[in-house]
Design an enzyme around this catalytic site. Structure first.
Site, mmCIF file in Angstrom:
data_model
loop_
_atom_site.group_PDB
_atom_site.id
_atom_site.type_symbol
_atom_site.label_atom_id
_atom_site.label_comp_id
_atom_site.label_asym_id
_atom_site.label_seq_id
_atom_site.Cartn_x
_atom_site.Cartn_y
_atom_site.Cartn_z
ATOM 1 N N GLU A 167 0.790 -1.238 0.000
ATOM 2 C CA GLU A 167 0.000 0.000 0.000
ATOM 3 C C GLU A 167 0.826 1.296 0.000
ATOM 4 O O GLU A 167 0.794 2.079 0.963
ATOM 5 C CB GLU A 167 -0.959 -0.009 1.188
ATOM 6 C CG GLU A 167 -1.911 -1.171 1.154
ATOM 7 C CD GLU A 167 -3.073 -1.017 2.106
ATOM 8 O OE1 GLU A 167 -3.048 -0.112 2.943
ATOM 9 O OE2 GLU A 167 -4.020 -1.799 2.004
ATOM 10 N N GLU A 350 -5.462 -8.720 0.840
ATOM 11 C CA GLU A 350 -6.145 -8.410 2.114
ATOM 12 C C GLU A 350 -7.628 -8.131 1.864
ATOM 13 O O GLU A 350 -7.959 -7.395 0.945
ATOM 14 C CB GLU A 350 -5.554 -7.159 2.797
ATOM 15 C CG GLU A 350 -4.222 -7.367 3.456
ATOM 16 C CD GLU A 350 -3.696 -6.083 4.073
ATOM 17 O OE1 GLU A 350 -4.492 -5.243 4.525
ATOM 18 O OE2 GLU A 350 -2.453 -5.908 4.067
HETATM 19 N N1 LIG Z 1 -12.219 5.121 3.267
HETATM 20 N N2 LIG Z 1 -11.572 4.178 3.344
HETATM 21 N N3 LIG Z 1 -10.944 3.300 3.630
HETATM 22 C C1 LIG Z 1 -10.226 2.278 3.046
HETATM 23 C C2 LIG Z 1 -8.755 2.623 3.149
HETATM 24 C C3 LIG Z 1 -8.098 1.606 4.028
HETATM 25 C C4 LIG Z 1 -6.659 2.035 4.229
HETATM 26 N N4 LIG Z 1 -6.030 1.111 5.178
HETATM 27 C C5 LIG Z 1 -5.691 -0.101 4.795
HETATM 28 O O1 LIG Z 1 -5.860 -0.495 3.680
HETATM 29 C C6 LIG Z 1 -5.036 -0.992 5.831
HETATM 30 C C7 LIG Z 1 -4.370 -2.152 5.341
HETATM 31 C C8 LIG Z 1 -2.998 -2.507 5.908
HETATM 32 O O2 LIG Z 1 -2.249 -3.267 4.970
HETATM 33 C C9 LIG Z 1 -3.096 -3.340 7.209
HETATM 34 O O3 LIG Z 1 -1.845 -3.320 7.852
HETATM 35 C C10 LIG Z 1 -4.194 -2.773 8.104
HETATM 36 O O4 LIG Z 1 -4.201 -3.437 9.353
HETATM 37 C C11 LIG Z 1 -5.526 -2.990 7.371
HETATM 38 C C12 LIG Z 1 -6.728 -2.600 8.246
HETATM 39 O O5 LIG Z 1 -6.724 -1.219 8.483
HETATM 40 C C13 LIG Z 1 -5.564 -2.251 6.061
#
Ligand SMILES: N=[N+]=NCCCCNC(=O)[C@@H]1[C@H]2[C@H](O)[C@@H](O)[C@H](O)[C@@H](CO)[C@@H]12
Length: 439
Positions: A167, A350
């Site tokens: 990301e 994910e």
């Molecule tokens: N509007 N809106 N929202 C969607 C945007 C989401 C941005 N955060 C992620 O993708 C993080 C990704 C990360 O790899 C993981 O380390 C995190 O634990 C997960 C859960 O948070 C997800």
């Protein structure tokens, strides 16, 4: 009609994902250097309840138990990340004890017939590199290439699936524009430069990979959010397209087409943002797949009074504990869009939800998570049946862990982590998954 594992192609991989800083703990053990998240999480006010990853799930000492759970559930694969600060010391020399941990982790997975999927960078940049400019420095790409080459040499004989970055949108926009992630900068010019250096670093790592791991596959994982107009107005539609380019296209187009998306570039230039185009040849080195992290959608409304002339609207669909709408349709839409635009194989690296998980008599009844997963599995299968070359699906996440600025207040795991005792409890969703995978 209840979904069955046998509804999916036999080659389809089901896995579960984690990341180093969120689960390992042992932040001062065996010569591990500090990362930008060690520093950021120890600054009062940055993390809910001022929590940090110092102990987390103590996975550094409990990885055998955790791998046994993965195996017991019948999962095919495990996606985890390498902590750069654990394997390269400040003087640039490799940290043998850190490498030894990942060697034992990989060997244990292979013993259990679990396919390792390794992410090289899941946000925990060594702080000693941040002090030299970090992702803002042109040289970071060479540090990342050398780190990647070291890991490819160390694990490439047994690990055949690799992800360079997790990301880059989060690392650049949350870390350097919104300031809510490490290192907490608030400067859009910096964010765009960081995004470019992340993509350059990705490209150099791919180049090294081709020389070192001849029989492996490498990709990059982006968070992919379905962007929709909040109303049926033309302006909302136009700005939704723009935001889609800014958060999705920006991190896919350069890798496949060797250029940033035009509208987004023009839009940023109008705000005086400098756009970097060097190294596009390196950035667009061929990769083998895109990793797709999908959580939700964004609703965009034209809003001339706002600095960027649009704003995000909170939709009316049922939401998770992160206040993210539950929108499985968006997964299908984005899988189709990505595949037919870039023609690269995809893995969902994910997908999952934070729920109001309560442990009562050693049971967590998270039927809402079973429903969430089943709905998203169905959308993944629909995409496969509609011709998308989707090859796997990793649930976020194995066990409740350090959820960045939310600390330990948000639980995404299919396993419940009791942080007081470090005991792991299979939630109902884990028992459902085990049943699903068994047939
Ligand atoms: N509007 N809106 N929202 C969607 C945007 C989401 C941005 N955060 C992620 O993708 C993080 C990704 C990360 O790899 C993981 O380390 C995190 O634990 C997960 C859960 O948070 C997800």
């Amino acid at each position: 009609m209840r979904l069955k594992r046998s509804d999916f192609p036999r080659w389809f991989v089901f896995g579960v994902a984690t990341s180093a800083y969120q689960i390992e703990g042992a932040v001062n053990e065996d010569g591990r250097e500090h990362s930008i998240w060690d520093v950021f999480s120890h600054i009062n006010g940055n993390i809910k309840n001022n929590e940090n990853g110092d102990i987390a799930c103590d996975h550094y000492h409990r990885f055998e138990e955790d791998i046994s759970i993965i195996s017991e559930l019948g999962l095919d694969s495990y996606r985890f990340s390498i902590a750069w600060p654990r394997v390269v010391k400040k003087d640039g020399k490799k940290n043998e004890k850190g490498l030894d941990f990942y060697n034992r982790l990989v060997d244990r997975l292979l013993e259990k017939d679990i396919i390792p999927f390794v992410t090289l960078y899941h946000w925990d940049l060594p702080y000693y590199l941040y002090e030299k400019g970090g992702w803002l420095s042109n040289d970071i790409a060479y540090y990342f290439r050398d780190y990647a080459a070291l890991i490819f040499e160390e694990l490439g004989d047994r690990v055949k699936y690799w992800i360079t970055l997790n990301e880059p949108w989060c690392s650049s926009h949350l870390g350097y524009f919104m300031g809510i992630h490490a290192p907490g900068h608030k400067n859009l010019n910096e964010a765009i430069k960081v995004a470019h250096n992340l993509l350059r670093s990705h490209g150099y790592a791919v180049e090294a990979f081709r020389e070192i791991v001849k029989d492996g596959k490498i990709g990059i994982t982006n968070v992919v959010t379905k962007v929709e107009p909040a109303n049926e107005r033309e302006e909302d539609y136009q700005f939704a397209l723009l935001v889609d380019e800014l958060i999705n296209g920006w991190f896919h187009d350069p890798i496949v087409f060797g250029r940033y998306p035009e509208n987004a570039k023009g839009f940023l230039k109008r705000f005086g943002i400098k756009i970097y185009e060097n190294d596009m040849k390196i950035i667009s080195n061929d990769i083998d797949f895109f990793g797709v992290n999908y959580y939700t959608r964004q609703l965009i409304e034209y809003s001339p009074e706002n600095p960027f002339m649009y704003k995000q609207i909170i939709g009316k669909l049922p939401k998770t504990e992160m206040n993210w709408e539950i929108y499985p349709q968006g997964l299908y839409d984005m899988l189709k869009k990505l595949y037919f635009r870039y023609k690269l194989p995809l893995y969902i690296t994910e997908n999952g939800m934070a729920g109001p998980d309560k442990l009562e008599n050693e049971i967590v009844n998270d039927d809402y998570r079973i429903d969430y997963l089943e709905q998203h599995f169905k959308m993944a299968l629909k995409a496969v049946n509609d011709g998308v070359d989707l090859r796997g699906y990793f649930i976020w996440t194995l066990m409740d862990n350090f959820e960045w600025i939310e600390g330990y207040s948000k639980r995404f795991g299919i396993i419940y982590t009791d942080y007081k005792t470090q005991k792991r409890y299979l939630k109902e969703s884990a028992l459902w998954l085990k049943e699903f995978l068994s047939n």
